[in-house]
Design a protein around this motif. Structure first.
Motif, PDB file in Angstrom:
ATOM      1  N   ARG A   2       8.949  20.913  30.669  1.00  0.00           N
ATOM      2  CA  ARG A   2       9.040  19.663  29.915  1.00  0.00           C
ATOM      3  C   ARG A   2       7.672  18.970  29.900  1.00  0.00           C
ATOM      4  NH1 ARG A   2      13.632  17.346  28.246  1.00  0.00           N
ATOM      5  NH2 ARG A   2      14.887  18.676  29.639  1.00  0.00           N
ATOM      6  N   ILE A   3       7.302  18.457  28.729  1.00  0.00           N
ATOM      7  CA  ILE A   3       5.971  17.870  28.539  1.00  0.00           C
ATOM      8  C   ILE A   3       5.830  16.545  29.285  1.00  0.00           C
ATOM      9  CG2 ILE A   3       4.393  16.871  26.835  1.00  0.00           C
ATOM     10  CD1 ILE A   3       5.453  18.865  24.805  1.00  0.00           C
ATOM     11  N   SER A   4       4.744  16.425  30.059  1.00  0.00           N
ATOM     12  CA  SER A   4       4.418  15.168  30.739  1.00  0.00           C
ATOM     13  C   SER A   4       3.363  14.385  29.962  1.00  0.00           C
ATOM     14  CB  SER A   4       3.892  15.439  32.155  1.00  0.00           C
ATOM     15  OG  SER A   4       4.821  16.131  32.926  1.00  0.00           O
ATOM     16  N   ARG A   5       2.454  15.140  29.315  1.00  0.00           N
ATOM     17  CA  ARG A   5       1.360  14.496  28.586  1.00  0.00           C
ATOM     18  C   ARG A   5       0.791  15.470  27.570  1.00  0.00           C
ATOM     19  NH1 ARG A   5      -3.277  10.900  31.589  1.00  0.00           N
ATOM     20  NH2 ARG A   5      -4.260  10.029  29.735  1.00  0.00           N
ATOM     21  N   ILE A   6       0.445  14.977  26.404  1.00  0.00           N
ATOM     22  CA  ILE A   6      -0.150  15.809  25.361  1.00  0.00           C
ATOM     23  C   ILE A   6      -1.611  15.437  25.203  1.00  0.00           C
ATOM     24  CG2 ILE A   6      -0.140  16.351  22.885  1.00  0.00           C
ATOM     25  CD1 ILE A   6       2.889  15.859  22.912  1.00  0.00           C
ATOM     26  N   VAL A  11      -2.977  21.872  23.849  1.00  0.00           N
ATOM     27  CA  VAL A  11      -3.060  21.696  25.305  1.00  0.00           C
ATOM     28  C   VAL A  11      -2.168  20.534  25.731  1.00  0.00           C
ATOM     29  CG1 VAL A  11      -4.588  21.312  27.276  1.00  0.00           C
ATOM     30  CG2 VAL A  11      -5.465  22.490  25.252  1.00  0.00           C
ATOM     31  N   ALA A  12      -1.407  20.767  26.792  1.00  0.00           N
ATOM     32  CA  ALA A  12      -0.524  19.714  27.302  1.00  0.00           C
ATOM     33  C   ALA A  12      -0.360  19.860  28.809  1.00  0.00           C
ATOM     34  CB  ALA A  12       0.838  19.776  26.609  1.00  0.00           C
ATOM     35  N   LEU A  13       0.123  18.800  29.425  1.00  0.00           N
ATOM     36  CA  LEU A  13       0.485  18.819  30.838  1.00  0.00           C
ATOM     37  C   LEU A  13       2.004  18.856  30.898  1.00  0.00           C
ATOM     38  CD1 LEU A  13      -0.893  18.586  33.683  1.00  0.00           C
ATOM     39  CD2 LEU A  13      -0.350  16.150  33.589  1.00  0.00           C
ATOM     40  N   ALA A  14       2.546  19.819  31.635  1.00  0.00           N
ATOM     41  CA  ALA A  14       4.001  19.973  31.681  1.00  0.00           C
ATOM     42  C   ALA A  14       4.462  20.183  33.114  1.00  0.00           C
ATOM     43  CB  ALA A  14       4.428  21.147  30.807  1.00  0.00           C
ATOM     44  N   MET A  15       5.707  19.840  33.374  1.00  0.00           N
ATOM     45  CA  MET A  15       6.311  20.043  34.688  1.00  0.00           C
ATOM     46  C   MET A  15       6.985  21.405  34.702  1.00  0.00           C
ATOM     47  SD  MET A  15       6.672  18.166  37.529  1.00  0.00           S
ATOM     48  CE  MET A  15       6.777  16.430  37.017  1.00  0.00           C
ATOM     49  N   LEU A  29       1.262  24.657  20.536  1.00  0.00           N
ATOM     50  CA  LEU A  29       2.439  24.476  21.408  1.00  0.00           C
ATOM     51  C   LEU A  29       2.905  23.022  21.505  1.00  0.00           C
ATOM     52  CD1 LEU A  29       1.371  23.194  24.317  1.00  0.00           C
ATOM     53  CD2 LEU A  29       0.801  25.524  24.823  1.00  0.00           C
ATOM     54  N   ALA A  30       1.973  22.063  21.286  1.00  0.00           N
ATOM     55  CA  ALA A  30       2.352  20.654  21.386  1.00  0.00           C
ATOM     56  C   ALA A  30       2.466  19.979  20.021  1.00  0.00           C
ATOM     57  CB  ALA A  30       1.344  19.896  22.244  1.00  0.00           C
ATOM     58  N   PHE A  31       2.298  20.748  18.955  1.00  0.00           N
ATOM     59  CA  PHE A  31       2.342  20.165  17.604  1.00  0.00           C
ATOM     60  C   PHE A  31       3.746  19.608  17.325  1.00  0.00           C
ATOM     61  CE2 PHE A  31       3.148  20.549  13.023  1.00  0.00           C
ATOM     62  CZ  PHE A  31       2.146  19.706  12.553  1.00  0.00           C
ATOM     63  N   GLY A  32       3.782  18.334  16.933  1.00  0.00           N
ATOM     64  CA  GLY A  32       5.057  17.700  16.611  1.00  0.00           C
ATOM     65  C   GLY A  32       5.899  17.357  17.821  1.00  0.00           C
ATOM     66  N   LYS A  33       5.360  17.536  19.015  1.00  0.00           N
ATOM     67  CA  LYS A  33       6.098  17.254  20.247  1.00  0.00           C
ATOM     68  C   LYS A  33       5.786  15.856  20.774  1.00  0.00           C
ATOM     69  CE  LYS A  33       7.923  21.437  20.840  1.00  0.00           C
ATOM     70  NZ  LYS A  33       9.384  21.684  20.894  1.00  0.00           N
ATOM     71  N   ARG A  34       6.653  15.387  21.672  1.00  0.00           N
ATOM     72  CA  ARG A  34       6.429  14.123  22.347  1.00  0.00           C
ATOM     73  C   ARG A  34       6.640  14.301  23.848  1.00  0.00           C
ATOM     74  NH1 ARG A  34       9.785   9.686  18.674  1.00  0.00           N
ATOM     75  NH2 ARG A  34       8.594   9.973  16.727  1.00  0.00           N
ATOM     76  N   LYS A  35       6.181  13.316  24.601  1.00  0.00           N
ATOM     77  CA  LYS A  35       6.396  13.335  26.054  1.00  0.00           C
ATOM     78  C   LYS A  35       7.893  13.442  26.344  1.00  0.00           C
ATOM     79  CE  LYS A  35       5.626  10.604  30.261  1.00  0.00           C
ATOM     80  NZ  LYS A  35       5.050   9.361  30.828  1.00  0.00           N
TER      81      LYS A  35
END
Length: 285
Positions: A2-6, A11-15, A29-35
């Motif tokens: 699950r995304i913690s930060r985009i 590139v993103a930070l995920a748990m 991978l983070a396109f159109g995504k939210r935290k």
């Protein structure tokens, strides 16, 4: 995950499943995504766990500014070192390595040359790390089509040297390299002959000096004197008088540079290493 930060679309930070925050890299991978959104695991190409000592500001800036393909390349290079060499890394060097590669690529594209200090010393003292630098240069050309100058192998090698120390501060690596170079100058002067930096005795001596440097950083000097030292010390002193005389100069240099007193145990080790170097030179030690 699950995304913690985009940081950007790639590139993103995920748990991860173990509850550890992990940097994930992959095209779109983070396109159109939210935290809080779940990541598509099929889009994750590279992952790494950021150093706890890296500040949020530094991590955010690096991951936002460094292209994802360069981050992926740095991740692959570090993984190769960990899996395919006997080098023991104290901490990750993905971010500083990617940062350096990014600016090196920018300089190469703009035709800007860089002059690096300690080139001769690094080539002599860290041959394995220099080979890593050359491999990194070749991989950049293969993957990104950018030709870096051969001289870039030097700072890349120093990043690898630094990752083997307990601190992420590159100034420590520069200082250590300068001290090692001074030590070999002292030995060369004592024996009036240039030391063959490629010999196995030199490799072992440098390994010993690195551990000494790390122990000094950790405040583990002076060591407690071994009760058997006097007998061994006298035997080594008698057997290798020239090496012992040289070792005393090296110890004095180290004490001045490290601002710590070294025991007779350390003088004994220094004498033995120098005697081995002298044997390589086929000199009477």
């Amino acid at each position: 995950m699950r995304i913690s930060r985009i940081y950007n679309n790639n590139v993103a930070l995920a748990m991860n499943h173990s509850g550890v925050e992990t940097v994930v890299i992959g095209r779109g991978l983070a396109f159109g995504k939210r935290k809080g959104d779940l990541l598509d695991p099929t889009k994750v190409e590279q992952t790494f766990v950021p150093e706890q000592s890296t500040s949020d500001e530094r991590l955010t800036w690096s991951l936002s500014e460094i292209p994802s393909e360069i981050l992926a390349l740095a991740t692959e290079l570090e993984a190769s070192v960990r899996e395919n060499s006997d080098i023991s890394l104290s901490h990750s060097f993905i971010i500083p390595l990617a940062d350096h590669l990014n600016f090196a690529i920018i300089r190469a594209r703009e035709g800007i040359d860089a002059d690096y200090p300690l080139t001769l010393e690094v080539n002599q003292l860290y041959p394995q790390e220099v080979e890593f630098g050359k491999k990194a240069i070749a991989l950049v050309e293969e993957r990104l089509g950018v030709t870096l100058a051969d001289a870039e192998a030097i700072p890349l090698a120093l990043h690898l040297v630094n990752s083997q120390l307990t601190t992420a501060d590159m100034s420590t690596t520069f200082r250590m390299t300068e001290i090692f170079s001074q030590i070999f100058d002292v030995i060369s002067s004592a024996y009036e002959q240039k030391i063959d930096q490629s010999s196995m005795s030199v490799v072992r001596f440098i390994t010993h000096l690195r551990y000494l440097f790390v122990r000094s950083q950790q405040g583990k000097y002076p060591l407690q004197q071994d009760p058997t030292t006097p007998a061994i010390f006298e035997a080594v002193k008698t057997s290798y008088p020239q090496a012992f005389s040289c070792a005393k100069k090296v110890r004095l240099l180290l004490e001045m540079q490290l601002d710590q007193e070294l025991t007779d145990d350390e003088l004994t080790y220094l004498t033995i290493h120098i005697a081995r170097l002298a044997k390589d030179l086929t000199l009477d030690s």
